[in-house]
Design an enzyme around this catalytic site. Structure first.
Site, PDB file in Angstrom:
ATOM      1  N   ASP A 184     -47.127 -60.705  67.819  1.00 36.77           N
ATOM      2  CA  ASP A 184     -48.012 -60.628  66.391  1.00 36.77           C
ATOM      3  C   ASP A 184     -47.214 -61.306  66.047  1.00 36.77           C
ATOM      4  OD1 ASP A 184     -49.120 -59.669  67.787  1.00 36.77           O
ATOM      5  OD2 ASP A 184     -49.266 -58.019  67.291  1.00 36.77           O
ATOM      6  N   LYS A 218     -52.371 -61.146  64.292  1.00 31.66           N
ATOM      7  CA  LYS A 218     -53.855 -60.547  63.517  1.00 31.66           C
ATOM      8  C   LYS A 218     -53.371 -60.221  62.031  1.00 31.66           C
ATOM      9  CE  LYS A 218     -55.668 -57.966  67.280  1.00 31.66           C
ATOM     10  NZ  LYS A 218     -54.455 -58.455  67.725  1.00 31.66           N
ATOM     11  N   MET A 249     -51.096 -49.531  57.752  1.00 32.61           N
ATOM     12  CA  MET A 249     -51.970 -50.306  57.444  1.00 32.61           C
ATOM     13  C   MET A 249     -53.123 -50.307  56.666  1.00 32.61           C
ATOM     14  SD  MET A 249     -53.590 -52.558  60.797  1.00 32.61           S
ATOM     15  CE  MET A 249     -53.713 -50.421  61.616  1.00 32.61           C
TER      16      MET A 249
END
Length: 488
Positions: free
Chosen positions: A269, A291, A406
């Site tokens: 990632d 992502k 996040m």
């Protein structure tokens, strides 16, 4: 906002960063080595050369007690011969290496020049200007030998590294190295280069860091060679979901490092740090499948399909995620796809960001004076806004420690929603960007001031937010961190 999709892309970082010096392991068995000087330092170098199998010729007018003791007892290998007097120039011809302990610059210069003219690699002890090579610290598990060099910049650091490695490599590793040497020829004869041969050595390595090999070990390995030599089907591939932790490579588990070292392909990632990738096997292909919110990203379907495709080709695939793969890492979707395709997989947990943040701030997430529970939630839904399906009344509970992953883009809305559900506006809050990495930034305030936190506006990296009375003392850690980074 609809994000564009990108395909997994192969990254081609340099396999090796710049080297201050080239580590070379030189065979000296049966070769002649010259040592000029009879000091204690010269005795240590003479013993080292002889231990490597060299025929060491020592030239000295006077010998120290250490040199005398060495000449009396002999070395573990090789030979030692004393020549009374100064070294003759002709003694350097054809020598493999030349070492001197010179008292003066003139003596060092003369020895160095003579060795260079004779084409012999030369080292004058403690005089870097007259050295073509250096001796590093050594971890001896012969035939396994580890050399450590700081290129003369910090010998004490080299010794400290040696001590650290000594604790990681069990003494029995020497016996496993000897066993590997004993069966290597048979492996080469019976197993073709490629999958079968590598499968054998991977099984071998699985045992090499355990107890010493027993007498039956050779027979067991011999049976494994026979088994692999008759296998007609190609080796089945597999997938390992590995947690890369918050970014600092020292926070990786030993099992994660082993998985990275055994991988054929690594799908990683965006948030995986370069220092974690540096621990991977050099030959492994690395594919970026990141992502990231608000950026062009790989589709999860493409990542799932790629894992299955590579595993069906017989590859050992590592799906490397930041933090822990089982916490907001979409591991469930990937496991379901692998199960459906019949691909064997394993999970290696990692240190999740919440645990790393708590350790960095010195805060217990479940301190019994502050919290009866801890909750990890994601800060945004698939649509990009706040998740509406969360138990917001429960999240506003003053006895709960709340950690938001996040949540950088939705922090303001999140604070407003929590206060609307009854959370006290003065509840302590913290935010950490680039956790455990270079450039880590910390903020401390309250739930009410979270909406105006500078850290949310001035970083493009991942931000972890936490709310709860357990973070009341975190202000001290944040101030200390700001002070240290400002001084640096």
């Amino acid at each position: 906002m609809q994000l564009a999709s990108r395909k997994p892309s192969e990254q081609a970082p340099p396999r090796m960063a710049a080297l201050a010096t080239l580590p070379v392991f030189l065979s000296l068995v049966g070769k002649r080595a010259i040592v000029a000087g009879g000091s204690a330092a010269a005795a240590w170098k003479a013993e080292l050369l002889a231990a490597a199998g060299a025929d060491v010729h020592v030239y000295a007018k006077d010998v120290s007690p250490e040199m005398e003791a060495l000449l009396t007892r002999g070395a573990a290998s090789g030979t030692l011969t004393l020549h009374a007097g100064l070294w003759p120039v002709e003694s350097l011809a054809g020598a493999a290496v030349a070492i001197a302990d010179a008292e003066s610059e003139d003596e060092a210069s003369a020895f160095y020049s003579a060795a260079v003219q004779a084409g012999v690699p030369v080292n004058v002890i403690d005089k870097p200007a007259f050295c073509q090579f250096q001796f590093g610290a050594i971890v001896n598990r012969s035939p396994v030998v580890v050399g450590i060099s700081t290129t003369g910049a910090a010998p004490i650091l080299g010794q400290a590294i040696r001590r650290r490695i000594e604790t990681l490599l069990p003494p029995a590793l020497a016996l496993w190295g000897q066993l590997a040497s004993a069966i290597r020829e048979r492996v080469g004869e019976r197993l073709a280069a490629g999958g079968a041969r590598r499968a054998f050595w991977e099984k071998f390595v699985d045992h090499a860091f355990g107890p010493a090999p027993t007498r039956s070990e050779f027979r067991r390995l011999d049976h494994l060679i026979d088994l692999l030599s008759t296998r007609s089907q190609p080796r089945a591939g597999c997938v390992t979901l590995v947690g890369g932790g918050p970014g600092n490579a020292e926070l990786l588990t030993l099992k994660a490092v082993r998985a990275l070292q055994a991988a054929d392909v690594i799908l990683y990632d965006d948030l995986v740090s370069d220092e974690v990738l540096e621990l991977a096997r050099r030959e492994a292909k690395r594919l970026l499948v990141g992502k990231r919110g608000g950026r062009e990203s790989c589709r999860q379907e493409d990542i799932n399909a790629l894992m299955v495709k590579l595993a069906r080709q017989g590859r050992r695939v590592v799906r490397l995620k930041s933090g822990d793969p089982m916490i907001f890492g979409r591991a469930g979707e990937e496991m379901a796809q692998l199960e459906q395709a019949g691909i064997p997989f394993e999970i290696v947990p990692g240190i999740t960001a919440a645990s790393a943040m708590a350790a960095a701030l010195g805060v217990s997430l479940t301190h019994r004076d502050h919290a009866h529970s801890v909750r990890f939630v994601t800060g945004h839904s698939r649509a990009g806004g706040l998740p509406e399906t969360l138990d917001w009344r429960g999240l506003a509970d003053p006895d709960t420690t709340l950690v938001i992953y996040m949540g950088g883009r939705t922090a303001g809305a999140l604070a407003t929603r929590l206060m609307a559900e009854g959370a006290n506006a003065h509840t302590p809050a913290v935010a950490v960007a680039h956790l455990s990495r270079a450039g880590e930034t910390r903020w401390h305030g309250t739930l009410a001031t979270l909406r105006e936190a500078d850290i949310l506006l001035n970083t493009t990296g991942p931000v972890l937010i936490a709310v709860g009375t357990a973070f009341a003392r975190a202000a001290v850690e944040v101030r200390a961190h700001h002070s240290a980074t400002s001084t640096a």
